[in-house]
Design an enzyme around this catalytic site. Structure first.
Site, PDB file in Angstrom:
ATOM      1  N   SER A   1     -12.260  27.730 -45.740  1.00 22.55           N
ATOM      2  CA  SER A   1     -11.937  28.865 -45.174  1.00 22.55           C
ATOM      3  C   SER A   1     -11.418  29.124 -43.884  1.00 22.55           C
ATOM      4  CB  SER A   1     -12.894  30.001 -45.575  1.00 22.55           C
ATOM      5  OG  SER A   1     -12.533  31.257 -45.136  1.00 22.55           O
TER       6      SER A   1
ATOM      7  N   LYS B   1     -16.740  29.677 -52.575  1.00 26.00           N
ATOM      8  CA  LYS B   1     -15.486  30.037 -51.767  1.00 26.00           C
ATOM      9  C   LYS B   1     -14.735  31.245 -52.646  1.00 26.00           C
ATOM     10  CE  LYS B   1     -11.760  29.852 -48.907  1.00 26.00           C
ATOM     11  NZ  LYS B   1     -11.022  30.571 -49.293  1.00 26.00           N
TER      12      LYS B   1
ATOM     13  N   HIS C   1     -16.836  34.278 -51.435  1.00 24.88           N
ATOM     14  CA  HIS C   1     -16.370  34.472 -50.121  1.00 24.88           C
ATOM     15  C   HIS C   1     -15.246  35.340 -50.135  1.00 24.88           C
ATOM     16  CE1 HIS C   1     -13.537  33.569 -46.961  1.00 24.88           C
ATOM     17  NE2 HIS C   1     -14.427  33.555 -45.939  1.00 24.88           N
ATOM     18  N   ASN C   2     -14.147  34.750 -50.907  1.00 26.84           N
ATOM     19  CA  ASN C   2     -12.920  35.676 -50.982  1.00 26.84           C
ATOM     20  C   ASN C   2     -13.001  37.264 -51.552  1.00 26.84           C
ATOM     21  OD1 ASN C   2     -11.705  33.213 -50.150  1.00 26.84           O
ATOM     22  ND2 ASN C   2      -9.660  33.417 -51.126  1.00 26.84           N
TER      23      ASN C   2
ATOM     24  N   GLU D   1     -14.271  38.840 -48.815  1.00 29.50           N
ATOM     25  CA  GLU D   1     -13.005  39.208 -48.027  1.00 29.50           C
ATOM     26  C   GLU D   1     -12.375  40.372 -48.441  1.00 29.50           C
ATOM     27  OE1 GLU D   1     -10.571  35.540 -47.155  1.00 29.50           O
ATOM     28  OE2 GLU D   1      -8.870  36.411 -47.865  1.00 29.50           O
TER      29      GLU D   1
HETATM   30  C1  6PG Z   1      -9.766  31.738 -46.534  1.00 27.23           C
HETATM   31  C2  6PG Z   1      -8.737  32.894 -47.359  1.00 27.23           C
HETATM   32  C3  6PG Z   1      -7.730  31.918 -47.963  1.00 27.23           C
HETATM   33  C4  6PG Z   1      -6.897  33.236 -48.729  1.00 27.23           C
HETATM   34  C5  6PG Z   1      -6.047  33.835 -48.182  1.00 27.23           C
HETATM   35  C6  6PG Z   1      -5.205  34.755 -48.911  1.00 27.23           C
HETATM   36  O1  6PG Z   1     -10.789  31.806 -46.493  1.00 27.23           O
HETATM   37  O2  6PG Z   1      -9.029  31.228 -45.634  1.00 27.23           O
HETATM   38  O3  6PG Z   1      -9.573  33.336 -48.068  1.00 27.23           O
HETATM   39  O4  6PG Z   1      -8.311  30.906 -48.640  1.00 27.23           O
HETATM   40  O5  6PG Z   1      -6.108  32.112 -49.620  1.00 27.23           O
HETATM   41  O6  6PG Z   1      -6.823  34.999 -47.395  1.00 27.23           O
HETATM   42  O7  6PG Z   1      -5.533  35.405 -50.115  1.00 27.23           O
HETATM   43  P1  6PG Z   1      -5.010  36.500 -50.833  1.00 27.23           P
HETATM   44  O8  6PG Z   1      -3.503  36.209 -51.130  1.00 27.23           O
HETATM   45  O9  6PG Z   1      -5.457  36.585 -52.168  1.00 27.23           O
HETATM   46  O10 6PG Z   1      -5.209  37.742 -49.982  1.00 27.23           O
END
Ligand code: 6PG
Length: 466
Positions: free
Chosen positions: A128, A182, A185-186, A189
C-alpha cells in the site's frame, strides 16, 4: 551473470516504482516486461540506479539473471494475468525459486495459488501507498509460509516505510493472509475517504463554504487528532486550482467515484464472516450511487433538491471534527473486528497490534490514531476497539457530535451514509436489550424456527394464532 538478488515482472506504474525502490536500497534487480520497449525505457530513465538494474527481453533471460534460489516479484494486474504469468514462469524455475505476487489480489485467489504451489515457494503480499509509497517506502503486508517470508524479509523491510525506525513490513500469516489484511486496509480506506467526503459536503452545501475555506479547515484538523495522510491530501485537493479554468479543482471534477473493487471484496467477505463492517459497506454503496449521475439528476428534478443550507451556528467546525473522530474509531473497530473474525475462521492468528503498526506509515490510511490503536490492541486484541479504555474515553467525548452531525444533516437532506452507519453501529453496540426478539417471534410465527427464552429454555415456540 546470475547475480541479481531479486527479479520483477511488470513495469507499470507500481512495478516500476517498486523496482526503483529496490535498486535504490542497494539491491541488484532484474526486470522484465511484456513489451520490451517499456523495459528499455525504464532502464534508460533509471539514470544513476541503472547499474543495479538488469533489463531483460525474455522470461528465461530474466530467470537466468537472478541468483539462486531465486525470488521474483509479480506486479501485473490482479486476476487472470497473475495466473497466466505464474503458468509461464513456473516451468522455467527450480523447486526452491519463489514467486511473490505483490499486486492487489483477492485473497481467495492467493489462497488458491498458494495451495496450487504446494511446497514451491509462493508469497502474496499486499503493498500500500500508491506510486509514491512504492517508490519511497510502502507498507507491506505479507502472506505465505513464514520461512519463505524470512528469505526475502531483508529486502522487503529495507524498501518499506518506517515509523520511528520500525519498518512497516510484516508477515501476517499463511496463504492469503497478507492480501486479506490489504483488503481490509482498502475497505477502511474507502470508509475514511467517504466520511471525509460527507463532512466536505456539510461544509460545502450546509455551510456554503468555499474551497479555500474547506482546505484550511482540513489543514487545521491535520494538526490534531485526525492527523492522517487522507486528511492532509483532502486539504490539498480542496486547495488546488485548475490551471485551465482557474476554478477550484473540486469544481471541475465529476462527482462519480471510480473503484477497482477491493472495498467491495471487504464488504462481501465481512458478510461471509458475520463480522459486519457497515461503515465500509456504506462507503462502497456510496461510490456505486455516485456513479448513477443521470438517475440522481432525475431524482432532483422529481423531488426537488433538499434544503441543505444550515442556519448559522449549526454544526460548528469542532463538531464536524469530533464527528469524524468518532466515525473513524467506529470504522476501525469494525475493520479490526473483521480481522479478528477471519483469524478464527481461517486459523491465521492475525497479529492485530502488528497490523495497526504496519499501517502507521507508508500506506494510504496512515494516521496518528493508529499508534494508539496498536497499543490498545496489544492490551486486548479480542475486544472491540470501541471498548478499549483510550478509545472508549475519546468516544465518550465525541459520539454526541457524531449524532448531531447525522441528525442535522439528515433533517437538511445532506446524505451522510457512512457517518449514519457509524452512529447506528455505535447505538447498536451500546444497547444491551435490542429488538431481535421481534425477529425471533416473526421467524417462529411463519417458519416455526424456534427461539430461546430469558428463562434459559431454548428451541421454544410461541402460542401464535392465525
Ligand atoms: C493503496 C491503495 C491502492 C488502490 C487504490 C485504488 O493501498 O495503495 O489501496 O492499492 O488500488 O487506492 O483503489 P480504488 O480504485 O478501488 O479506489
Amino acid at each position: 551473470m546470475s547475480d541479481a538478488e531479486i527479479g520483477l515482472i511488470g513495469l507499470g506504474t507500481m512495478g516500476a516504482a517498486l523496482a526503483l525502490n529496490i535498486a535504490d536500497n542497494g539491491f541488484k534487480i532484474a526486470v522484465w516486461n511484456r513489451t520490451t520497449k517499456k523495459t528499455t525505457r525504464f532502464h534508460e530513465d533509471a539514470s544513476d540506479l541503472s547499474d543495479r538494474i538488469i533489463p531483460t527481453e525474455k522470461l528465461d533471460e530474466l530467470v537466468a539473471a537472478i541468483a539462486k534460489p531465486r525470488a521474483i516479484i509479480l506486479m501485473v494486474p490482479a486476476g487472470d494475468p497473475v495466473d497466466d504469468q505464474i503458468a509461464a514462469l513456473r516451468p522455467l524455475l527450480e523447486d526452491d525459486d519463489m514467486i511473490i505476487d505483490a499486486g492487489n489480489a483477492n485473497f481467495h485467489d492467493t489462497n488458491r495459488r498458494a495451495q496450487a504451489a504446494g511446497e514451491l515457494p509462493f508469497l502474496g503480499i499486499g503493498v500500500s501507498g500508491g506510486e509514491e509509497g512504492a517508490r519511497f517506502g510502502p507498507s507491506i503486508m505479507g502472506g505465505g509460509k513464514r520461512e519463505h517470508w524470512d528469505r526475502v524479509a531483508h529486502i522487503l523491510t529495507a524498501i518499506a516505510a518506517e515509523h520511528d525506525g520500525t519498518p512497516c513490513a510484516t508477515w501476517m500469516g499463511d496463504e492469503g493472509a497478507g492480501h486479506f489484511v490489504k483488503a481490509v486496509h482498502n475497505g477502511i480506506e474507502y470508509a475514511d475517504m467517504q466520511m471525509i467526503a460527507e463532512i466536505y459536503g456539510v461544509m460545502r452545501d450546509g455551510h456554503g463554504m468555499d474551497h479555500p475555506g474547506i482546505a484550511k479547515t482540513f489543514a487545521k484538523w491535520d494538526d490534531g487528532p485526525l492527523k492522517s495522510y487522507l486528511i492532509e491530501i483532502s486539504a490539498k485537493v480542496a486547495a488546488a486550482i485548475d490551471p485551465e479554468t482557474g476554478y477550484p479543482m473540486l469544481d471541475v471534477i465529476v462527482d462519480a467515484a471510480g473503484q477497482k473493487g477491493t472495498g467491495r471484496w471487504t464488504a462481501i467477505e465481512a458478510q461471509h464472516l458475520a463480522a459486519p463492517v457497515p461503515v465500509i459497506e456504506a462507503a462502497v454503496a456510496a461510490r456505486n450511487l455516485s456513479s448513477q449521475r443521470e438517475a440522481r439528476a432525475k431524482g432532483e428534478d422529481l423531488f426537488g433538491s433538499a434544503p441543505k443550507r444550515l442556519h448559522d451556528g449549526m454544526l460548528p467546525h469542532d463538531t464536524l471534527e469530533s464527528a469524524l473522530i468518532a466515525g473513524k474509531i467506529i470504522c476501525y473497530a469494525q475493520g479490526f473486528g473483521m480481522i479478528h473474525a477471519a483469524s478464527d475462521q481461517f486459523g491465521w492468528a492475525l497479529p492485530l497490534p502488528e497490523i495497526a503498526k504496519v499501517w502507521r506509515a507508508g500506506c494510504i490510511i496512515r494516521s496518528a490514531m493508529l499508534d494508539d490503536m496498536a497499543s490498545s490492541l496489544a492490551d486486548d486484541a479480542d475486544r472491540n476497539l470501541m471498548f478499549a479504555p483510550h478509545f472508549a474515553s475519546v468516544l465518550k467525548n465525541t459520539h454526541t457530535a457524531l449524532r448531531e452531525v447525522v441528525a442535522v444533516s439528515t433533517t437538511h437532506g445532506l446524505a451522510v451514509p457512512a457517518l449514519s452507519a457509524a452512529l447506528a453501529y455505535f447505538d447498536t453496540m451500546r444497547t444491551a436489550r435490542g429488538t431481535a426478539n421481534m425477529i425471533q417471534g416473526q421467524r417462529d410465527f411463519f417458519g416455526a424456527h424456534g427461539f430461546a427464552r430469558f428463562d434459559g429454555r431454548t428451541d421454544q415456540h410461541g402460542p401464535w394464532e392465525g
